[in-house]
Design an enzyme around this catalytic site. Structure first.
Site, PDB file in Angstrom:
ATOM      1  N   LYS A 194       0.831  -1.214   0.000  1.00 16.23           N
ATOM      2  CA  LYS A 194       0.000   0.000   0.000  1.00 16.23           C
ATOM      3  C   LYS A 194       0.854   1.248   0.000  1.00 16.23           C
ATOM      4  O   LYS A 194       2.051   1.232   0.351  1.00 16.23           O
ATOM      5  CB  LYS A 194      -0.939   0.019   1.208  1.00 16.23           C
ATOM      6  CG  LYS A 194      -0.243  -0.029   2.582  1.00 16.23           C
ATOM      7  CD  LYS A 194       0.209   1.307   3.150  1.00 16.23           C
ATOM      8  CE  LYS A 194       1.014   1.158   4.429  1.00 16.23           C
ATOM      9  NZ  LYS A 194       1.710   2.354   4.860  1.00 16.23           N
ATOM     10  N   ASP A 250      -1.928  -1.933  10.029  1.00 13.39           N
ATOM     11  CA  ASP A 250      -2.072  -1.951   8.566  1.00 13.39           C
ATOM     12  C   ASP A 250      -2.585  -3.285   8.026  1.00 13.39           C
ATOM     13  O   ASP A 250      -2.805  -3.424   6.823  1.00 13.39           O
ATOM     14  CB  ASP A 250      -0.717  -1.677   7.892  1.00 13.39           C
ATOM     15  CG  ASP A 250      -0.255  -0.244   8.103  1.00 13.39           C
ATOM     16  OD1 ASP A 250      -1.087   0.611   8.429  1.00 13.39           O
ATOM     17  OD2 ASP A 250       0.961  -0.005   7.930  1.00 13.39           O
TER      18      ASP A 250
HETATM   19  O1  C5P Z   1       0.531  -1.713  14.078  1.00 11.20           O
HETATM   20  P1  C5P Z   1       1.988  -1.842  13.774  1.00 11.20           P
HETATM   21  O2  C5P Z   1       2.630  -2.984  14.506  1.00 11.20           O
HETATM   22  O3  C5P Z   1       2.289  -1.876  12.316  1.00 11.20           O
HETATM   23  O4  C5P Z   1       2.646  -0.510  14.312  1.00 11.20           O
HETATM   24  C1  C5P Z   1       4.007  -0.453  14.579  1.00 11.20           C
HETATM   25  C2  C5P Z   1       4.282   0.713  15.528  1.00 11.20           C
HETATM   26  O5  C5P Z   1       4.018   1.945  14.852  1.00 11.20           O
HETATM   27  C3  C5P Z   1       3.427   0.778  16.777  1.00 11.20           C
HETATM   28  O6  C5P Z   1       3.949  -0.030  17.796  1.00 11.20           O
HETATM   29  C4  C5P Z   1       3.518   2.263  17.122  1.00 11.20           C
HETATM   30  O7  C5P Z   1       4.748   2.574  17.727  1.00 11.20           O
HETATM   31  C5  C5P Z   1       3.514   2.924  15.752  1.00 11.20           C
HETATM   32  N1  C5P Z   1       2.155   3.321  15.345  1.00 11.20           N
HETATM   33  C6  C5P Z   1       1.547   4.386  15.989  1.00 11.20           C
HETATM   34  N2  C5P Z   1       0.275   4.751  15.646  1.00 11.20           N
HETATM   35  C7  C5P Z   1      -0.396   4.083  14.667  1.00 11.20           C
HETATM   36  C8  C5P Z   1       0.212   3.006  13.979  1.00 11.20           C
HETATM   37  C9  C5P Z   1       1.495   2.642  14.356  1.00 11.20           C
HETATM   38  O8  C5P Z   1       2.138   5.016  16.874  1.00 11.20           O
HETATM   39  N3  C5P Z   1      -1.643   4.467  14.386  1.00 11.20           N
END
Ligand code: C5P
Length: 319
Positions: free
Chosen positions: A19, A148
């Site tokens: 994406k 995501d």
């Molecule tokens: O959800 P994912 O594991 O891909 O996100 C990785 C990191 O990115 C999270 O642990 C956080 O630190 C940051 N993040 C965030 N806010 C979001 C998405 C991701 O702070 N909405």
């Protein structure tokens, strides 16, 4: 409670897309460690292909990887596909499972390659064991694995709110021609969010109320609806861009080269360091890719289009 499900095939292969965020507006840090955000995702024609296969009782779960950046993918429990398998174990899947990933999406590039692996694994295991889970339930499982992951199941173009995992599909017209420039080193997503907070002068402990609410622009939604890339280009925005550029200053040069080569819009993809360039058409995309390569600012370039479909089964084998 339902019994242990039997496999309905020997193996299942699923494709899930990468994406780009056409807009990414970041609000405050929440108590769960995530940031409140509003984003527009577009899935692009760049896929992870994941094959799941049940193994004999004497074997162990295993993940293998081939393709782009395969050597950078962890093979232990930190692999998101392995975590997706763990999540699906709550449906009492008893067999050891082999997961094979064919990668096209750069690792740690801000294009959600790992999330696509997780999404593909969920959908593939659902099909392998004939679970036929409702879409809502799969999306919920996906959201537990990462913000995501649900979008990699859905595909198309969609608004994401909350952590980016609450999705509303949107209608767009036309095909969008993209050039992605990869960088030699990945950026970790948490460090980019942390850097944005630092640049905003926010100390730990502040909450969502301390930052303006995240919001995507209605004019961008309108431009997507009419399908005019020339109108979409200048409206592409990403709040994480200045944080990614602060951590990897060379990205500023990459963006400048793409703009000079005629990109209608240029931005860091997600948390970076991959950069994304919107072109008017196939020829425009080629011009941008050539300029990026010739100037030496990109490790590699990838030409593709969007929107693309979400995770779907492309093969089932009985032996
Ligand atoms: O959800 P994912 O594991 O891909 O996100 C990785 C990191 O990115 C999270 O642990 C956080 O630190 C940051 N993040 C965030 N806010 C979001 C998405 C991701 O702070 N909405």
């Amino acid at each position: 409670m339902a019994g242990v499900p039997d496999p309905v095939a020997r193996s299942v292969t699923v494709r899930a897309p990468g994406k780009v965020n056409l807009a990414l507006s970041v609000g405050g840090l929440r108590e769960d460690g995530y940031h409140e955000l509003q984003t527009i995702f577009q899935a692009v024609d760049l896929y992870e292909e994941v094959t799941v296969r049940w193994l004999g009782p004497e074997e162990q779960d295993v993940v293998t990887v081939e393709g782009r950046d395969a050597d950078k993918v962890p093979l232990d429990d930190s692999n998101l596909a392995m975590q997706a398998l763990d999540e699906m174990r709550s449906y009492r899947i008893a067999h050891p499972i082999g997961i094979h990933i064919r990668k096209q999406i750069p690792v740690a590039g801000g294009m959600a390659g790992g999330s696509a692996d997780a999404a593909a694994t969920l959908v593939a295991l659902d099909a392998l064991f004939g679970l036929d889970l409702p879409r809502e339930e799969l999306l919920e499982r996906a959201a537990r694995l990462g913000a995501d992951v649900p979008f990699a199941i859905l595909g198309g173009t969609a608004i994401g709110t909350s952590r980016g995992d609450e999705l509303t599909p949107i209608l767009t017209q036309g095909r969008y021609h993209w050039v992605f420039a990869t960088a030699p080193h990945g950026l970790s997503t948490p460090s980019v969010f942390f850097e944005l907070d630092r640049l905003r002068g926010l100390s730990p402990g502040f909450t969502a109320e301390h930052v303006a609410a995240a919001k995507v622009s209605p004019s961008l939604l309108m431009a997507l609806r009419t399908g005019d890339p020339a109108a979409v280009g200048p409206l592409l925005t990403n709040d994480l861009e200045r944080a990614a550029v602060s951590l990897a200053p060379a990205l500023a040069d990459t963006l400048a080269v793409g703009r000079e080569a005629g990109a209608l819009g240029a931005l860091v993809s997600g948390s970076g360091p991959t950069t994304a360039f919107l072109a008017a058409d196939t020829e425009g995309a080629l011009d941008i890719a050539v300029a990026l390569t010739a100037s030496g600012v990109a490790a590699d370039t990838i030409r593709t289009t969007g929107p693309a479909h979400g995770a779907r089964v492309i093969d089932r084998k009985q032996d």
